[in-house]
Design a protein around this motif. Structure first.
Motif, mmCIF file in Angstrom:
data_model
loop_
_atom_site.group_PDB
_atom_site.id
_atom_site.type_symbol
_atom_site.label_atom_id
_atom_site.label_comp_id
_atom_site.label_asym_id
_atom_site.label_seq_id
_atom_site.Cartn_x
_atom_site.Cartn_y
_atom_site.Cartn_z
ATOM 1 N N TYR A 15 0.832 -1.206 0.000
ATOM 2 C CA TYR A 15 0.000 0.000 0.000
ATOM 3 C C TYR A 15 0.862 1.250 0.000
ATOM 4 O O TYR A 15 0.617 2.202 -0.757
ATOM 5 N N SER A 56 -13.287 -11.712 -4.189
ATOM 6 C CA SER A 56 -13.075 -10.503 -3.402
ATOM 7 C C SER A 56 -13.286 -9.337 -4.361
ATOM 8 O O SER A 56 -12.592 -9.249 -5.381
ATOM 9 N N ASP A 114 -12.801 -5.581 -4.746
ATOM 10 C CA ASP A 114 -12.190 -4.389 -4.180
ATOM 11 C C ASP A 114 -12.909 -3.163 -4.713
ATOM 12 O O ASP A 114 -13.102 -3.017 -5.933
ATOM 13 N N CYS A 115 -13.313 -2.290 -3.786
ATOM 14 C CA CYS A 115 -14.144 -1.146 -4.134
ATOM 15 C C CYS A 115 -13.490 0.151 -3.684
ATOM 16 O O CYS A 115 -12.822 0.206 -2.645
ATOM 17 N N ARG A 160 -12.116 -9.948 -7.980
ATOM 18 C CA ARG A 160 -10.906 -10.764 -8.038
ATOM 19 C C ARG A 160 -11.274 -12.187 -7.609
ATOM 20 O O ARG A 160 -11.617 -12.433 -6.474
ATOM 21 N N ALA A 188 -11.747 2.984 0.685
ATOM 22 C CA ALA A 188 -11.493 1.644 0.151
ATOM 23 C C ALA A 188 -12.174 0.609 1.030
ATOM 24 O O ALA A 188 -12.065 0.652 2.252
ATOM 25 N N ASN A 220 -13.842 -3.776 0.858
ATOM 26 C CA ASN A 220 -13.753 -5.052 0.155
ATOM 27 C C ASN A 220 -14.982 -5.899 0.448
ATOM 28 O O ASN A 220 -15.354 -6.076 1.607
ATOM 29 N N MET A 271 -8.780 -1.491 3.263
ATOM 30 C CA MET A 271 -8.082 -2.090 2.127
ATOM 31 C C MET A 271 -7.867 -3.575 2.387
ATOM 32 O O MET A 271 -7.492 -3.971 3.484
ATOM 33 N N SER A 272 -8.115 -4.392 1.389
ATOM 34 C CA SER A 272 -8.038 -5.842 1.552
ATOM 35 C C SER A 272 -6.607 -6.335 1.451
ATOM 36 O O SER A 272 -5.716 -5.642 0.939
ATOM 37 N N LEU A 310 -5.370 -6.399 -2.201
ATOM 38 C CA LEU A 310 -5.634 -5.202 -3.003
ATOM 39 C C LEU A 310 -4.491 -4.882 -3.961
ATOM 40 O O LEU A 310 -4.719 -4.390 -5.071
ATOM 41 N N THR A 357 -5.161 -6.525 -7.150
ATOM 42 C CA THR A 357 -6.227 -5.855 -7.898
ATOM 43 C C THR A 357 -5.716 -4.602 -8.598
ATOM 44 O O THR A 357 -6.234 -4.218 -9.655
ATOM 45 N N PHE A 417 -5.857 1.879 -6.174
ATOM 46 C CA PHE A 417 -6.847 2.014 -5.112
ATOM 47 C C PHE A 417 -6.305 2.741 -3.880
ATOM 48 O O PHE A 417 -6.957 3.659 -3.366
#
Length: 350
Positions: free
Chosen positions: A17, A221, A223-224, A238, A270, A272, A291-292, A295, A298, A305
Motif C-alpha cells: 500500500y 473478493s 475491491d471497491c 478478483r 477503500a 472489500n 483495504m483488503s 488489493l 487488484t 486504489f
C-alpha cells in the motif's frame, strides 16, 4: 508541501500500500510513518519513519494515537487496529489536525465488524443474498443449528461472528476420516460434528459462533473505491483460483452487487466485499471496511486504489481510469531489508 501519512499496526501487505501511494501517477510527495509492536515487522520497511507501538487498549490507545499525531504532525491516519475506537474519537483527531481514513458511520462500522449484526441489517433489502445461518452460544444450540441446516440439504461450516480473515473458520465434514492418515497429511480446515460438539460441550457458554451453509462455488473478493460520501468510483472482482492464482474478471452481476452495496451502505474510501457462489447464486461472506489483503493484486487493473482512497480522504477529486479486466495474476515472496529506515530514536538523536 509533503504530507505525512501514518499506518498503525497493519498487516504485512501494508508494504505494498505504502509503495503504491508513494509511486502515484500525480507525482505527489508523502512521508510515511508506521507503528507496530514488532519494530522489525515488514510493513514498517516501506515507511520513512518507524516506531514501536504499545500494546494498550481503550482510552490509553487513543492517547497514544493523539500524541503520535501531534509529535509528528500527521496529516492522515489510515487505521487497521481499533478502527471502531478511532472512529468514535474522530473529532479529537480533527482537533490536532489529523484526518482519519475510516468509516465515520459508527452504527454501520459496528455492524460490519460483527457478521450477525451485518447480516441482519441487510436481510430482506434486496441488496445481496445472505447464506442460511444460525448464531449459537451453547452446545445444544450448535446441535440444533447443525440439524436444521443438514436437514435442509446444506453442508455446514462455522465461524466466530467477530474475526478477521479465516480465523476460526471450520468445515464440518460428513464422515470421520482416518486419524493417523490425517496426522501425516496437510493441516485441514475440516473437522467433525462430533469433535466440535465435544469441545463446545466442555463449557456452559462460548463466544458467538455463526453456523451456516457451506458455500461451495467460486469465491470473489471485490475491491471497491468510493469517495468520502460513499459514492462508488470503481469496483474490480478478483476470483480466487488454484493456489496463488487470481483472475481479475468482468462480471456485471458482481459489479451490480457492488453498486447496490455502495448505494445502501455508503462505505467511504477503500472497502472489500467478499462473496462466494452456491448453486449459482453469489452470497455474502463479509465486507471489510478497509483495504483488503489482496488489493495490491487488484491494482494490476490499472486503478491505484490506495492512492485514490488517500485523495478521497483529503477531499480531493479522483480521476479513476477504467479498470482492465481479464488479467490472471499471482505473487511471489520478496526479500526486504529491514535496516534502511529511521526509527524514532534515530530521528531524535538519542
Amino acid at each position: 508541501m509533503m504530507r505525512k501519512i501514518w499506518l498503525n499496526r497493519w498487516f504485512s501487505v501494508a508494504y505494498h500500500y505504502v509503495n503504491l501511494i508513494r509511486d502515484n501517477e500525480d507525482g505527489e510527495a508523502f512521508e510515511f510513518y508506521g507503528t507496530h509492536p514488532n519494530i522489525d515487522h515488514v510493513s514498517l520497511s516501506a515507511c520513512d519513519v518507524k516506531e514501536t507501538e504499545p500494546q494498550v487498549k481503550g482510552e490509553e490507545y487513543i492517547q497514544f494515537c493523539l500524541d503520535f499525531c501531534r509529535r509528528h504532525g500527521i496529516d492522515l491516519l489510515i487505521p487497521r487496529l481499533h478502527m471502531e475506537l478511532i472512529a468514535r474519537n474522530i473529532d479529537r483527531f480533527a482537533e490536532v489536525g489529523t484526518r482519519v481514513m475510516v468509516c465515520s458511520d459508527l452504527e454501520l462500522l459496528e455492524n460490519m465488524m460483527n457478521k450477525e449484526k451485518f447480516y441482519r441489517s441487510l436481510e430482506g433489502r434486496g441488496v445481496v443474498e445472505i447464506p442460511a445461518y444460525r448464531v449459537v452460544r451453547t452446545a445444544e444450540e450448535f446441535a440444533q443449528a447443525y440439524r436444521e441446516l443438514t436437514e435442509a440439504g446444506e453442508r455446514v461450516c462455522f465461524k466466530p461472528t467477530e474475526s478477521e480473515g479465516g480465523m476460526g473458520f471450520r468445515i464440518l465434514k460428513q464422515e470421520a476420516g482416518d486419524p493417523l492418515k490425517e496426522l501425516y497429511g496437510w493441516v485441514s480446515l475440516e473437522t467433525t460434528y462430533e469433535e466440535t460438539f465435544r469441545i463446545l460441550s466442555s463449557v456452559e457458554r462460548f463466544d458467538d459462533l455463526m453456523v451456516m451453509e457451506l458455500l461451495e462455488g467460486d469465491e470473489y473478493s471485490i475491491d471497491c473505491l468510493a469517495d468520502a460520501a460513499g459514492n462508488l468510483l470503481a469496483a474490480v472482482p478478483r476470483r480466487k483460483s488454484e493456489g496463488r492464482v487470481y483472475d481479475l474478471e468482468y462480471s456485471e452481476e458482481l459489479l451490480a452487487l457492488s453498486r447496490r452495496i455502495a448505494e445502501n451502505c455508503r462505505i467511504p474510501y477503500a472497502f472489500n466485499v467478499q462473496v462466494k457462489y452456491n448453486k449459482g447464486v453469489p452470497k455474502l461472506l463479509e465486507i471489510n471496511p478497509r483495504m483488503s489483503g489482496g488489493l495490491y493484486i487488484t491494482c494490476l487493473s490499472g486503478v491505484n486504489f490506495p492512492y485514490l482512497a488517500v485523495k478521497a480522504a483529503f477531499g480531493e477529486p479522483c480521476e479513476v481510469p477504467e479498470p482492465e479486466f481479464g488479467i490472471k495474476a499471482s505473487y511471489v515472496e520478496q526479500a526486504v531489508r529491514l535496516d534502511r529506515i529511521r526509527s524514532e530514536t534515530e530521528i531524535s538523536g538519542i
